[in-house]
Design a protein around this motif. Structure first.
Motif, PDB file in Angstrom:
ATOM      1  N   PRO A 115       1.235  -1.392  -0.219  1.00  0.00           N
ATOM      2  CA  PRO A 115      -0.025  -0.391  -0.294  1.00  0.00           C
ATOM      3  C   PRO A 115       1.351   1.547  -0.067  1.00  0.00           C
ATOM      4  N   THR A 116       1.907   1.375  -0.591  1.00  0.00           N
ATOM      5  CA  THR A 116       2.806   2.609  -1.342  1.00  0.00           C
ATOM      6  C   THR A 116       1.691   4.078  -1.661  1.00  0.00           C
ATOM      7  N   LYS A 117       2.582   4.874  -1.954  1.00  0.00           N
ATOM      8  CA  LYS A 117       1.083   6.210  -2.292  1.00  0.00           C
ATOM      9  C   LYS A 117       1.177   5.562  -3.671  1.00  0.00           C
ATOM     10  N   LYS A 118       2.655   5.130  -4.402  1.00  0.00           N
ATOM     11  CA  LYS A 118       2.692   5.332  -5.347  1.00  0.00           C
ATOM     12  C   LYS A 118       0.946   3.752  -6.702  1.00  0.00           C
ATOM     13  N   ASN A 119       1.101   2.882  -5.878  1.00  0.00           N
ATOM     14  CA  ASN A 119       0.201   2.338  -5.817  1.00  0.00           C
ATOM     15  C   ASN A 119      -0.950   2.454  -5.410  1.00  0.00           C
ATOM     16  N   ILE A 120      -1.227   3.413  -4.373  1.00  0.00           N
ATOM     17  CA  ILE A 120      -2.447   3.818  -4.403  1.00  0.00           C
ATOM     18  C   ILE A 120      -2.811   4.721  -5.126  1.00  0.00           C
ATOM     19  N   LEU A 121      -2.351   5.691  -5.887  1.00  0.00           N
ATOM     20  CA  LEU A 121      -2.210   6.195  -6.657  1.00  0.00           C
ATOM     21  C   LEU A 121      -2.382   5.656  -8.094  1.00  0.00           C
ATOM     22  N   ASP A 122      -1.865   4.222  -8.246  1.00  0.00           N
ATOM     23  CA  ASP A 122      -2.072   3.851 -10.158  1.00  0.00           C
ATOM     24  C   ASP A 122      -3.475   3.504  -9.880  1.00  0.00           C
ATOM     25  N   ILE A 123      -4.560   3.171  -8.839  1.00  0.00           N
ATOM     26  CA  ILE A 123      -5.712   2.536  -8.899  1.00  0.00           C
ATOM     27  C   ILE A 123      -7.053   3.119  -8.144  1.00  0.00           C
ATOM     28  N   LYS A 124      -6.244   4.709  -8.160  1.00  0.00           N
ATOM     29  CA  LYS A 124      -7.697   5.481  -7.232  1.00  0.00           C
ATOM     30  C   LYS A 124      -8.348   5.597  -7.909  1.00  0.00           C
ATOM     31  N   ASN A 125      -8.054   6.257  -9.414  1.00  0.00           N
ATOM     32  CA  ASN A 125      -9.701   6.512 -10.142  1.00  0.00           C
ATOM     33  C   ASN A 125     -10.810   4.823 -10.509  1.00  0.00           C
ATOM     34  N   LYS A 126      -9.876   3.553 -10.620  1.00  0.00           N
ATOM     35  CA  LYS A 126     -10.924   2.663 -10.780  1.00  0.00           C
ATOM     36  C   LYS A 126     -11.790   2.247  -8.960  1.00  0.00           C
ATOM     37  N   MET A 127     -10.703   2.254  -7.916  1.00  0.00           N
ATOM     38  CA  MET A 127     -11.923   2.306  -7.185  1.00  0.00           C
ATOM     39  C   MET A 127     -12.931   3.210  -6.513  1.00  0.00           C
ATOM     40  N   LEU A 128     -12.505   4.245  -7.217  1.00  0.00           N
ATOM     41  CA  LEU A 128     -14.129   5.228  -7.403  1.00  0.00           C
ATOM     42  C   LEU A 128     -14.860   4.378  -8.368  1.00  0.00           C
ATOM     43  N   LYS A 129     -14.904   4.455  -9.076  1.00  0.00           N
ATOM     44  CA  LYS A 129     -15.502   3.509 -10.361  1.00  0.00           C
ATOM     45  C   LYS A 129     -15.640   2.182  -9.787  1.00  0.00           C
ATOM     46  N   VAL A 130     -15.411   1.821  -9.256  1.00  0.00           N
ATOM     47  CA  VAL A 130     -15.739   0.428  -8.532  1.00  0.00           C
ATOM     48  C   VAL A 130     -16.857   0.446  -7.507  1.00  0.00           C
ATOM     49  N   LEU A 131     -16.421   1.647  -7.184  1.00  0.00           N
ATOM     50  CA  LEU A 131     -17.681   1.757  -5.552  1.00  0.00           C
ATOM     51  C   LEU A 131     -19.253   2.248  -6.274  1.00  0.00           C
ATOM     52  N   ILE A 132     -19.081   3.524  -7.425  1.00  0.00           N
ATOM     53  CA  ILE A 132     -20.050   4.217  -7.738  1.00  0.00           C
ATOM     54  C   ILE A 132     -20.589   3.245  -8.985  1.00  0.00           C
ATOM     55  N   ASN A 133     -19.719   2.329  -9.334  1.00  0.00           N
ATOM     56  CA  ASN A 133     -20.844   0.978 -10.217  1.00  0.00           C
ATOM     57  C   ASN A 133     -21.912  -0.502  -9.060  1.00  0.00           C
ATOM     58  N   GLU A 192      -9.238 -12.234 -17.863  1.00  0.00           N
ATOM     59  CA  GLU A 192      -8.711 -11.171 -18.607  1.00  0.00           C
ATOM     60  C   GLU A 192      -8.763  -9.770 -18.211  1.00  0.00           C
ATOM     61  N   ILE A 193      -8.851  -8.401 -19.060  1.00  0.00           N
ATOM     62  CA  ILE A 193      -8.685  -6.590 -19.036  1.00  0.00           C
ATOM     63  C   ILE A 193     -10.251  -6.255 -19.562  1.00  0.00           C
ATOM     64  N   ILE A 194     -11.058  -6.013 -18.918  1.00  0.00           N
ATOM     65  CA  ILE A 194     -12.365  -5.801 -19.556  1.00  0.00           C
ATOM     66  C   ILE A 194     -12.127  -3.814 -19.201  1.00  0.00           C
ATOM     67  N   LEU A 195     -12.416  -2.955 -20.617  1.00  0.00           N
ATOM     68  CA  LEU A 195     -12.548  -1.849 -20.162  1.00  0.00           C
ATOM     69  C   LEU A 195     -14.003  -1.625 -20.920  1.00  0.00           C
ATOM     70  N   ASN A 196     -14.314  -0.130 -19.866  1.00  0.00           N
ATOM     71  CA  ASN A 196     -15.725   0.533 -20.416  1.00  0.00           C
ATOM     72  C   ASN A 196     -15.253   1.621 -21.035  1.00  0.00           C
ATOM     73  N   ASP A 197     -13.844   2.310 -21.588  1.00  0.00           N
ATOM     74  CA  ASP A 197     -14.050   3.684 -22.310  1.00  0.00           C
ATOM     75  C   ASP A 197     -12.866   2.347 -23.634  1.00  0.00           C
ATOM     76  N   SER A 223      -8.614  -2.557 -15.461  1.00  0.00           N
ATOM     77  CA  SER A 223      -9.597  -3.334 -15.359  1.00  0.00           C
ATOM     78  C   SER A 223     -10.576  -2.835 -14.936  1.00  0.00           C
ATOM     79  N   ASN A 224     -11.640  -3.327 -15.034  1.00  0.00           N
ATOM     80  CA  ASN A 224     -13.254  -2.814 -14.510  1.00  0.00           C
ATOM     81  C   ASN A 224     -13.869  -3.905 -14.456  1.00  0.00           C
ATOM     82  N   SER A 225     -13.250  -5.607 -14.839  1.00  0.00           N
ATOM     83  CA  SER A 225     -14.075  -6.172 -14.396  1.00  0.00           C
ATOM     84  C   SER A 225     -13.844  -7.075 -12.977  1.00  0.00           C
TER      85      SER A 225
END
Length: 307
Positions: free
Chosen positions: A56-74, A177-182, A208-210
């Motif tokens: 859980p380094t700052k870099k790793n958190i930064l790399d997945i930040k947008n995806k985690m919010l998108k997961v929660l929204i979905n 798999e990698i699934i992309l919504n964009d 991935s959004n899967s």
């Protein structure tokens, strides 16, 4: 623009404070009657990093930040739709099987996985409740579209005959798999470049959004007759270890990795069982389409307000 600025400024704060237990809990997003808070994003990120064995380094958190919010929204969008139709049932055997696969990927049994959650101050029961949302969603989609799942039995017969004629060549694929919504060309090029420069598994974690992303995209073993034609045509041209070109499916893009391939030999091909398997596979492919289509409608009509 306001939403983009919010996401950027919020995650700079979040990235610097995720590991601080005193982080203030705030509402970040309102989705119809539901909310997503700072703690929700923090917990989702911690669990994702833990399951994928990522520090859980700052870099790793930064790399997945947008995806985690998108997961929660979905998930919140699905939860709202489930509540609207008052659906509560789900296939408990499928859920248990899914949890067992997660545990196996960490070389644990389910109880050991639960204990590992507790040692890392992660709430296992909340994790299971969140996973249930996807399984209840599947029940909802089945209820809504079951009348449209009719399959031409002649198609089943044709697939069975093909399988029978090639029973010494029954293929079983081990896939990730990698699934992309964009599905924009620019986004796909960025991801393909990342895969080339890093690796497929890191790309799963980052892009991935899967739901399979929590297992580094692993789907496990799948028979050839369970795959749709697009996937099968692509896989037949691939060698073990290769990564596919982007596969376009509705408004998603799928990238597959062929981890392994085996041929099963069977002199006793039970006609009734195999036809049932083929029929179920065809119905599941239809359900996947209806699920994606229905979710897109829900997403397009929801009131999503970034605070």
């Amino acid at each position: 623009m306001r939403k983009l600025l919010f996401i950027a400024s919020y995650f700079i704060f979040f990235q610097l404070n995720l590991l601080d237990a005193k982080i203030e809990n705030k509402i970040l997003v309102k989705i119809d009657d539901g909310i997503i808070t700072t703690f929700d994003v923090q917990n989702e990120t911690k669990i994702f990093l833990f399951l994928n064995g990522i520090e859980p380094t700052k870099k790793n958190i930064l790399d997945i930040k947008n995806k985690m919010l998108k997961v929660l929204i979905n998930r919140e969008l699905k939860r709202g739709e489930i509540k609207r139709y008052n659906v509560k049932d789900f296939n408990e055997m499928d859920l248990n099987s899914y949890i067992q696969r997660i545990a196996k990927n960490k070389n644990l049994n389910v109880q050991e996985l639960k204990n590992s959650f507790e040692r890392n101050n992660l709430n296992f029961n909340n994790f299971i409740d969140n996973i249930k949302v996807d399984f209840i969603w599947n029940s909802l989609i089945f209820q809504l579209y079951s009348a449209q799942l009719s399959i031409n039995l002649q198609e089943v017969d044709r697939e069975y005959i093909k399988l029978k004629n090639n029973q010494t060549q029954i293929k079983k694929y081990n896939l990730s798999e990698i699934i992309l919504n964009d599905n924009s060309k620019e986004n796909i090029e960025v991801i393909l470049k990342f895969i080339k420069e890093s690796n497929f598994e890191d790309a799963v974690v980052k892009y991935s959004n899967s739901a399979s992303a929590i297992n580094k995209g692993r789907l496990g073993w799948i028979y050839d007759h369970e795959l749709n034609e697009k996937y099968l045509n692509t896989l037949q041209k691939m060698k073990i270890g290769e990564i596919s070109n982007p596969i376009y499916n509705a408004n998603q893009v799928i990238i597959l990795k062929l981890n392994d391939l085996i041929f099963e030999v069977s002199d006793d091909l039970d006609e009734e069982i195999k036809k049932k398997e083929i029929l179920n596979a065809m119905k599941n492919r239809k359900l996947e389409f209806f699920s994606l289509s229905h979710f897109t409608k829900v997403e397009n009509t929801a009131l999503i307000d970034f605070q």
